[in-house]
Structure formats: C-alpha cells, structure tokens
Design a protein around this motif. Structure first.
Motif, PDB file in Angstrom:
ATOM      1  N   ASP A   1       8.066 -55.590 -94.765  1.00  0.00           N
ATOM      2  CA  ASP A   1       8.118 -56.072 -93.388  1.00  0.00           C
ATOM      3  C   ASP A   1       9.359 -55.505 -92.702  1.00  0.00           C
TER       4      ASP A   1
ATOM      5  N   ARG B   1      11.578 -55.585 -89.107  1.00  0.00           N
ATOM      6  CA  ARG B   1      11.783 -56.368 -87.893  1.00  0.00           C
ATOM      7  C   ARG B   1      12.982 -55.832 -87.113  1.00  0.00           C
TER       8      ARG B   1
ATOM      9  N   GLY C   1      14.168 -59.698 -84.841  1.00  0.00           N
ATOM     10  CA  GLY C   1      13.215 -60.716 -85.246  1.00  0.00           C
ATOM     11  C   GLY C   1      11.776 -60.391 -84.943  1.00  0.00           C
ATOM     12  N   ARG C   2      11.494 -59.286 -84.289  1.00  0.00           N
ATOM     13  CA  ARG C   2      10.124 -58.918 -83.925  1.00  0.00           C
ATOM     14  C   ARG C   2       9.598 -57.869 -84.904  1.00  0.00           C
ATOM     15  N   ALA C   3       8.374 -58.072 -85.381  1.00  0.00           N
ATOM     16  CA  ALA C   3       7.785 -57.132 -86.327  1.00  0.00           C
ATOM     17  C   ALA C   3       7.507 -55.801 -85.648  1.00  0.00           C
TER      18      ALA C   3
ATOM     19  N   SER D   1      16.018 -55.286 -89.743  1.00  0.00           N
ATOM     20  CA  SER D   1      15.888 -55.812 -91.097  1.00  0.00           C
ATOM     21  C   SER D   1      14.667 -55.207 -91.766  1.00  0.00           C
TER      22      SER D   1
END
Length: 529
Positions: A325, A327, A330-332, A348
């Motif tokens: 994942d 990000r 905080g958004r994918a 991240s």
C-alpha cells in the motif's frame, strides 16, 4: 590449449593448463578486446570473459578467444613493481613456520626475499592473490576461519600470499601487518595491487613510541615520528550519506533495510569489485522512466516496505517492485505510476504483501556520491553510501526528460511458486546425472540465508562425481554454486567475483530480477539448461 566453458548467457570461462597460461591469455585478451566484451577476470586456471549479447554474439566471443589463445605464445611482460611495507607480527607466524618445518625467521626471510606477482584478485575489492616461483610451500588454511581478520593483515594460503584491504572473515594464516593503502575507492587507481603487478614485501621494524605503545618503524633504528594509523576497517554502518543535490525527502523510517541503488558497477570484476546495483533492475528502470530520469539514475531499494518520508519540496515519485500500500498524505496512490507529492506531505510505503523489494524512483535521481562509477551500496564490499536511516535527507539532481503522460504501467507480482530461467554452468560435469536433473525437476525452498550477496536454497543434495578442490575462478551474479554439503547458493549482485565452489548452472538476467522478490520459505523451480 584453451577450453571454453559456458557461464550462463552473458559469459564464458576460458580454461588453460596453469597460472602462467592464465596470465598470458589474460594479457593477450586485454590488449585489444572487441566492443561488447565487458569484463575479463583472471583466476587460478581460467579467464572469465563477460560480454553483452546485444552487442556481441556468444559465437563471436568464442571465435575471438580461441583465435587469441591459439596465437598467443609470448611471455607476459613484467608489470610495475610495488613495494609493500610489512611488520612480520602476525598471530600465526610461529605456528605456520612449525607446519613448514622451518624457523619463523627463515619464513620471514623467504617471504621478503621472493618477488611476487599478482595473479588475480577476488574475495574482496583489492584483495590480490600473489604467487612466486621462489616460494616453495603450499600452506594449509586454518581449520576454522576467523570471523574477523583486521584490515592490513598479510597471510598465506595454498601457494598464495595476500593482504586484506579491509576487515573481513578469512581462513588464511596471518604472518604480518601492512599499512599500505590497498584499496581506495575514490582514487583514480583504486586498487594498489592490480593483476600483473610485481610485489616485494619490505620488512619494517617495530619500535616503542614515547607512550610505550608498539608502532611501525622504518628499516633504520632510532627516532622519527610514529607511523600513520592503519587503514580504517570501519564497516558499512559508518559511511553516512553526505548531502548532495537539492533536498527532496526527509527519511522518517527506512523500513527493514533501505539502500541507494543504481544499475551498479560493471567492468570492475578484475579489480575484485562486484557489479552490485538494484537487484530488480527492471523495476528500477521503470521507476526512472516514470519520473523522467535516465534509466541509470539512482533510486531507493526498500526491503519488505515499512518506509516513510516527508517531502521537502514538490517532488515526483514512482514506486515499483513488490506489492504494498502506497499513501501520500494518507491518501492511497497507485504503484507503477508517476505521483506528484506536494511539499510537506508524508509518503508512506506499507509492508509488502507480495514480493520482497520495492524501488522508489525520485525525479532527478538520488544524488549520492559516486564510488567507482556508481552510487550503489555494496553491502559485502562496504562501497557506496551506508543503508538509509531515520533523519537523513535525500537530495536529487536534474531530470533530463519530462514526466510521461501515463495512468498506470502494466505489472504483476510473483506467485506462490516462482519459475526461474537458467542457462548452462561451467562445472555441470562435476555432478551426477541425477543431480543435474534435480536442478530442473526439484522444487527448491528459499532458506533464511538470503540477502543481496546470495540465496541459500533447501532441497535435495546435489551429489558430485568429482570431489577434488576447484581452483578459484570468476563468478557472476546468478551463478549456482554448490558447496560440499550439496545445497546450492545463488550469487546475487553483491556476491564475490571469484569463488572455489563448482557452478552447475547460471540464472539468466530475467531470472535475477525474479529472485529479487523471494523471501525465506518461498518455493521456486529452475527452468532451462
């Protein structure tokens, strides 16, 4: 007489009768190699010839080597003479003399009186295997190798002598110490003892300094200043990433293991320097293309994810390789796609769910310092920047191309059973027919011993029909070496450039990219050969 043996799809071994023939053949081949020959690596009885099949066919390489070998009969001209100061204070000096049936003073006298020649390098960058016609002994290695041999140690093993450029494990019998700069990565000529050089060891007296500590002294007794400290044996952990380029990413968490990697250091194997570079080169090339870099630009190789960084300024990135994942603030976001990360946002990369290594491409490329033509971290040789750690800031250079207009790049992750293509190895005839079949037919399990140097595999033992010791010969990434216990080890990008275990097969370039993503417990099958 020259015998040609296959070493995968991109190299062959030219085998000759003895070391003198190796030196002659290597000198003749190195005099005028055709375009497409990337490396020539002399060893005890062979010269490894590495080539690029896109520029020079295997058939053309074979024809060239055989023609040079048949025409070569001239003696090798003497190389430059290098004098190495040495204190004969090694911990194995007395015992080695006893094994040879002579006094320690006689061993020292014979070692220092002989003129040695660099036959080949290997084991570690700048480690030279020296031979001499004036040295009559074959010295057995230690029954249990040391886990730590200090930098500058001078040792004996078999017919060879040599000096350790840096701290490594080793099984040679140590008879002395030198402070000569054997390997200086950033120098114009980084290796002091290159193949062909002549060497004499010059005894140095030990003297007591004013503080009472033993120090190296010259041949003359009396005063003088203390000798310089021995070359640093500091490992890779002490080599921090110096500031280069424009700041782009502030590392918050590097994950399990993150290093700077580009496409590596080709054409350096004759100096004992591995190719290194990204284990999944295809993923690095794609990441660079997605952010407008040249494919040779450096990125970040992240093992198993868990990476976090704060972006210092608006920065284009692309993440390729394993499945995880990703990000931004905080958004994918998508993998295998260019992503503009705004200044101050956090990037991240989660824990990898499939595959083992992710590649983070950054527009402009990571601007680490260049060592021997590459920004790559070599964990075995301790070349290049140290593994990344929290608090560091990555700088970038200038990108030569615009960011391409793409929504997503087609990609997939390895399945539960990985097929790995292989090509013939030079020593398949050392093994039984059952062993040769088992390489292809067995399902192999990746053991816990897997890193950038190599992967040890669990499976059926590969039995030999020949059990003698193999003289050291050139190695390549992808070589399936088989130690005496019979379980193969696949060498990877940071693996040694010479080795003494027989190679039964060689993983292809495409297969090496797949091996970048195996984890302990994964299963794989070899196909081909």
């Amino acid at each position: 007489m020259v015998t040609l043996l296959p070493m995968g799809e991109r190299a062959l071994l030219a085998e000759v009768d003895d070391l003198d023939a190796v030196l002659a053949l290597h000198a003749a081949l190195a005099a005028d190699p055709p375009d497409g020959v990337d490396d020539l690596v002399p060893a005890a009885r062979t010269v490894l010839v590495a080539f690029d099949p896109a520029r020079l066919s295997a058939a053309a390489v074979r024809t060239w080597v055989l023609s040079v070998g048949s025409a070569n009969g001239a003696a090798v001209p003497p190389g430059p003479l290098v004098e190495i100061p040495v204190r004969y204070d090694g911990p194995d000096l007395d015992e080695t003399a006893g094994i040879l049936g002579i006094r320690p003073t006689d061993l020292v006298a014979r070692h220092a009186a002989a003129e040695w020649a660099v036959a080949f390098t290997g084991f570690a960058p700048g480690f030279a295997y020296l031979v001499s016609a004036a040295w009559p002994w074959n010295v057995p290695r230690l029954p249990q190798p040391r886990t730590r041999v200090p930098a500058g140690s001078v040792g004996l093993a078999g017919e060879f002598t040599g000096a350790y450029p840096r701290e490594t494990p080793g099984g040679w019998r140590l008879i002395g110490t030198t402070e000569a700069p054997l390997f200086v990565p950033d120098a114009t000529d980084p290796v002091l003892l290159a193949p062909g050089a002549r060497v004499r060891f010059v005894p140095q007296r030990a003297r007591v300094s004013a503080a009472g500590a033993v120090a190296a002294g010259g041949d003359s007794a009396g005063g003088g200043t203390d000798a310089a400290a021995a070359p640093s044996a500091a490992g890779i952990s002490s080599r921090r990433l110096p500031p280069h380029g424009d700041p782009a990413l502030h590392i918050l968490a590097p994950g399990a293991f993150a290093t700077v990697q580009d496409l590596g250091r080709p054409d350096r194997a004759a100096l004992g320097v591995a190719r290194s570079g990204a284990l999944d080169r295809t993923s690095l090339r794609i990441a660079n293309r997605l952010v407008g870099n040249e494919e040779t630009a450096a990125g970040v190789e992240i093992v198993l994810g868990g990476f976090r960084a704060r972006v210092v300024r608006d920065t284009w990135i692309a993440v390729t390789g394993a499945l995880a994942d990703i990000r931004v603030a905080g958004r994918a976001v998508d993998a295998y796609a260019p992503v503009l990360v705004p200044s101050g946002a956090e990037l991240s990369i989660g824990v990898a769910r499939a595959g083992a290594r992710l590649v983070l491409g950054i527009r402009g490329g990571v601007a680490a310092s260049v060592s021997l033509g590459s920004r790559s971290t070599d964990v075995l040789a301790a070349l290049g920047p140290a593994p990344l750690r929290a608090g560091e800031v990555l700088g970038v250079g200038e990108a030569p191309h615009s960011v391409p207009v793409v929504d997503v790049f087609p990609w997939s992750v390895p399945g539960s059973l990985i097929d790995v293509p292989i090509a013939p190895g030079p020593r398949a005839d050392w093994f039984t027919p059952d062993a040769r079949r088992a390489v292809r037919d067995a399902t192999w399990t990746v053991s816990g011993d897997a890193d950038r140097v190599g992967i040890r595999l669990d499976g059926p033992a590969l039995d030999r029909v020949r059990h003698g010791e193999l003289p050291s010969e050139g190695m390549r990434p992808g070589a399936l070496q088989v130690p005496p216990h019979g379980r193969p080890v696949v060498l990877l990008a940071d693996g040694p450039v010479t080795g003494g275990y027989p190679v039964i097969a060689v993983v292809t370039d495409a297969g090496l990219d797949r091996l970048a993503h195996v984890r302990p417990g994964d299963r794989l099958r070899f196909r081909g050969s």
